[in-house]
Design a protein around this motif. Sequence first.
Motif, PDB file in Angstrom:
ATOM      1  N   SER A 187       0.840  -1.191   0.000  1.00 49.96           N
ATOM      2  CA  SER A 187       0.000   0.000   0.000  1.00 49.96           C
ATOM      3  C   SER A 187       0.881   1.249   0.000  1.00 49.96           C
ATOM      4  O   SER A 187       2.106   1.170  -0.106  1.00 49.96           O
ATOM      5  N   HIS A 188       0.265   2.409   0.142  1.00 47.80           N
ATOM      6  CA  HIS A 188       0.982   3.673   0.000  1.00 47.80           C
ATOM      7  C   HIS A 188       2.132   3.815   0.999  1.00 47.80           C
ATOM      8  O   HIS A 188       3.194   4.348   0.656  1.00 47.80           O
ATOM      9  N   LEU A 189       1.946   3.367   2.232  1.00 43.08           N
ATOM     10  CA  LEU A 189       2.965   3.528   3.258  1.00 43.08           C
ATOM     11  C   LEU A 189       3.887   2.315   3.382  1.00 43.08           C
ATOM     12  O   LEU A 189       4.750   2.286   4.257  1.00 43.08           O
ATOM     13  N   PHE A 190       3.694   1.317   2.538  1.00 40.38           N
ATOM     14  CA  PHE A 190       4.549   0.114   2.545  1.00 40.38           C
ATOM     15  C   PHE A 190       4.597  -0.521   3.939  1.00 40.38           C
ATOM     16  O   PHE A 190       5.657  -0.908   4.439  1.00 40.38           O
ATOM     17  N   GLU A 191       3.412  -0.636   4.548  1.00 38.70           N
ATOM     18  CA  GLU A 191       3.325  -1.166   5.906  1.00 38.70           C
ATOM     19  C   GLU A 191       3.252  -2.693   5.945  1.00 38.70           C
ATOM     20  O   GLU A 191       3.365  -3.292   7.019  1.00 38.70           O
ATOM     21  N   GLU A 192       3.047  -3.329   4.810  1.00 37.60           N
ATOM     22  CA  GLU A 192       2.923  -4.781   4.767  1.00 37.60           C
ATOM     23  C   GLU A 192       4.264  -5.438   5.105  1.00 37.60           C
ATOM     24  O   GLU A 192       5.329  -4.865   4.833  1.00 37.60           O
ATOM     25  N   PRO A 193       4.229  -6.644   5.691  1.00 37.84           N
ATOM     26  CA  PRO A 193       5.480  -7.330   6.054  1.00 37.84           C
ATOM     27  C   PRO A 193       6.422  -7.472   4.857  1.00 37.84           C
ATOM     28  O   PRO A 193       6.027  -7.959   3.795  1.00 37.84           O
ATOM     29  N   GLY A 194       7.643  -7.007   5.033  1.00 40.03           N
ATOM     30  CA  GLY A 194       8.665  -7.142   4.003  1.00 40.03           C
ATOM     31  C   GLY A 194       8.659  -6.063   2.941  1.00 40.03           C
ATOM     32  O   GLY A 194       9.611  -5.957   2.158  1.00 40.03           O
ATOM     33  N   ALA A 195       7.604  -5.242   2.890  1.00 41.12           N
ATOM     34  CA  ALA A 195       7.498  -4.244   1.817  1.00 41.12           C
ATOM     35  C   ALA A 195       8.572  -3.167   1.932  1.00 41.12           C
ATOM     36  O   ALA A 195       9.221  -2.807   0.943  1.00 41.12           O
ATOM     37  N   LEU A 196       8.766  -2.632   3.131  1.00 42.37           N
ATOM     38  CA  LEU A 196       9.757  -1.567   3.307  1.00 42.37           C
ATOM     39  C   LEU A 196      11.174  -2.106   3.107  1.00 42.37           C
ATOM     40  O   LEU A 196      12.054  -1.385   2.609  1.00 42.37           O
ATOM     41  N   GLU A 197      11.366  -3.363   3.473  1.00 40.57           N
ATOM     42  CA  GLU A 197      12.680  -3.982   3.224  1.00 40.57           C
ATOM     43  C   GLU A 197      12.974  -4.025   1.722  1.00 40.57           C
ATOM     44  O   GLU A 197      14.117  -3.793   1.297  1.00 40.57           O
ATOM     45  N   GLN A 198      11.946  -4.304   0.926  1.00 40.53           N
ATOM     46  CA  GLN A 198      12.130  -4.290  -0.528  1.00 40.53           C
ATOM     47  C   GLN A 198      12.465  -2.889  -1.022  1.00 40.53           C
ATOM     48  O   GLN A 198      13.327  -2.719  -1.895  1.00 40.53           O
ATOM     49  N   VAL A 199      11.785  -1.884  -0.482  1.00 36.96           N
ATOM     50  CA  VAL A 199      12.084  -0.502  -0.850  1.00 36.96           C
ATOM     51  C   VAL A 199      13.537  -0.171  -0.547  1.00 36.96           C
ATOM     52  O   VAL A 199      14.251   0.402  -1.387  1.00 36.96           O
ATOM     53  N   ALA A 200      13.985  -0.522   0.655  1.00 37.74           N
ATOM     54  CA  ALA A 200      15.361  -0.214   1.056  1.00 37.74           C
ATOM     55  C   ALA A 200      16.370  -0.914   0.153  1.00 37.74           C
ATOM     56  O   ALA A 200      17.391  -0.331  -0.224  1.00 37.74           O
ATOM     57  N   GLN A 201      16.085  -2.146  -0.226  1.00 33.20           N
ATOM     58  CA  GLN A 201      16.993  -2.903  -1.083  1.00 33.20           C
ATOM     59  C   GLN A 201      17.062  -2.280  -2.478  1.00 33.20           C
ATOM     60  O   GLN A 201      18.145  -2.064  -3.037  1.00 33.20           O
ATOM     61  N   ILE A 202      15.894  -1.983  -3.042  1.00 28.54           N
ATOM     62  CA  ILE A 202      15.838  -1.422  -4.390  1.00 28.54           C
ATOM     63  C   ILE A 202      16.499  -0.046  -4.428  1.00 28.54           C
ATOM     64  O   ILE A 202      17.283   0.276  -5.336  1.00 28.54           O
ATOM     65  N   ALA A 203      16.174   0.789  -3.435  1.00 25.79           N
ATOM     66  CA  ALA A 203      16.758   2.130  -3.378  1.00 25.79           C
ATOM     67  C   ALA A 203      18.270   2.051  -3.199  1.00 25.79           C
ATOM     68  O   ALA A 203      19.023   2.792  -3.846  1.00 25.79           O
ATOM     69  N   GLY A 204      18.718   1.158  -2.322  1.00 27.05           N
ATOM     70  CA  GLY A 204      20.149   1.001  -2.099  1.00 27.05           C
ATOM     71  C   GLY A 204      20.873   0.582  -3.359  1.00 27.05           C
ATOM     72  O   GLY A 204      21.960   1.094  -3.674  1.00 27.05           O
ATOM     73  N   ASP A 205      20.285  -0.345  -4.103  1.00 28.41           N
ATOM     74  CA  ASP A 205      20.892  -0.783  -5.364  1.00 28.41           C
ATOM     75  C   ASP A 205      21.047   0.395  -6.327  1.00 28.41           C
ATOM     76  O   ASP A 205      22.065   0.525  -7.015  1.00 28.41           O
ATOM     77  N   TRP A 206      20.015   1.243  -6.393  1.00 28.08           N
ATOM     78  CA  TRP A 206      20.044   2.385  -7.309  1.00 28.08           C
ATOM     79  C   TRP A 206      21.148   3.375  -6.939  1.00 28.08           C
ATOM     80  O   TRP A 206      21.919   3.835  -7.790  1.00 28.08           O
ATOM     81  N   PHE A 207      21.232   3.698  -5.645  1.00 23.57           N
ATOM     82  CA  PHE A 207      22.245   4.655  -5.210  1.00 23.57           C
ATOM     83  C   PHE A 207      23.660   4.081  -5.330  1.00 23.57           C
ATOM     84  O   PHE A 207      24.590   4.791  -5.719  1.00 23.57           O
ATOM     85  N   VAL A 208      23.829   2.821  -5.012  1.00 20.70           N
ATOM     86  CA  VAL A 208      25.145   2.201  -5.151  1.00 20.70           C
ATOM     87  C   VAL A 208      25.580   2.199  -6.614  1.00 20.70           C
ATOM     88  O   VAL A 208      26.764   2.367  -6.935  1.00 20.70           O
ATOM     89  N   GLU A 209      24.625   2.028  -7.514  1.00 19.93           N
ATOM     90  CA  GLU A 209      24.949   2.034  -8.939  1.00 19.93           C
ATOM     91  C   GLU A 209      25.325   3.425  -9.438  1.00 19.93           C
ATOM     92  O   GLU A 209      26.244   3.575 -10.267  1.00 19.93           O
ATOM     93  N   HIS A 210      24.653   4.458  -8.944  1.00 20.86           N
ATOM     94  CA  HIS A 210      24.817   5.785  -9.524  1.00 20.86           C
ATOM     95  C   HIS A 210      25.638   6.765  -8.691  1.00 20.86           C
ATOM     96  O   HIS A 210      25.940   7.865  -9.175  1.00 20.86           O
ATOM     97  N   LEU A 211      25.989   6.385  -7.474  1.00 17.89           N
ATOM     98  CA  LEU A 211      26.923   7.183  -6.689  1.00 17.89           C
ATOM     99  C   LEU A 211      28.279   6.473  -6.725  1.00 17.89           C
ATOM    100  O   LEU A 211      28.359   5.302  -7.077  1.00 17.89           O
ATOM    101  N   PRO A 212      29.365   7.162  -6.373  1.00 18.48           N
ATOM    102  CA  PRO A 212      30.705   6.554  -6.495  1.00 18.48           C
ATOM    103  C   PRO A 212      30.869   5.290  -5.673  1.00 18.48           C
ATOM    104  O   PRO A 212      30.144   5.055  -4.696  1.00 18.48           O
TER     105      PRO A 212
END
Length: 219
Positions: A187-212
Amino acid sequence: MAESFKRIDVSIGRGKLGGNLFLPQRPSGLVIFAHGSGSSRYSPRNVFVAESLVARGLAALLFDLLHPEESEQRRNVFDIPLLACRLQEAIGWAPRQNETKDLRIGLFGASTGAAAALVAAAQDSASVAAVVSRGGRPDLAAASLAHVRAPTLLIVGGADPQVLELNRWAQRQLRCKTRLDVVPNASHLFEEPGALEQVAQIAGDWFVEHLPDIGESRR
């Protein structure tokens, strides 16, 4: 936790806005957070993502976009130009600090904060290396979308259909490298079990790829 944590005051506008700076030992980049309406630097969801980024070698700055008296006026939390201006002040602040002066900058925006992040990225394209939006309202930055140059990742919950359609529309307006990731059944706040963990993983991958790479900024 081996990483250090430092509480700082960020000088913005007519006074100082309090902020929390998360620092790993050798940060490879800095991610500045822009929280959504009604939230603050203590947002548990953003703090969770910030700690996840720190574990991957990225510094993270969470700060209040509004002064306490400003946040009492509801119109201010939807004032995207004002919020983007505060983000630009933070973007300008970071290179003047010893801990963050050599770090390229990414922006992580949630809800209305995502619109502010996109406006700031469009207006300061030389300073922003990557953008991530979590459950964002990029449509509120409509006039700026075509001017964003930083690689932009849009993350939306699969159970948030209205915001998903707004993000699909926004992706078509962007002219930079962009990707839309949908977290199934979230849902909008990613309150479901494991949802925020997926957000953190995906976001981390993006920043690691595009930052030094780790250590590159400290050579």
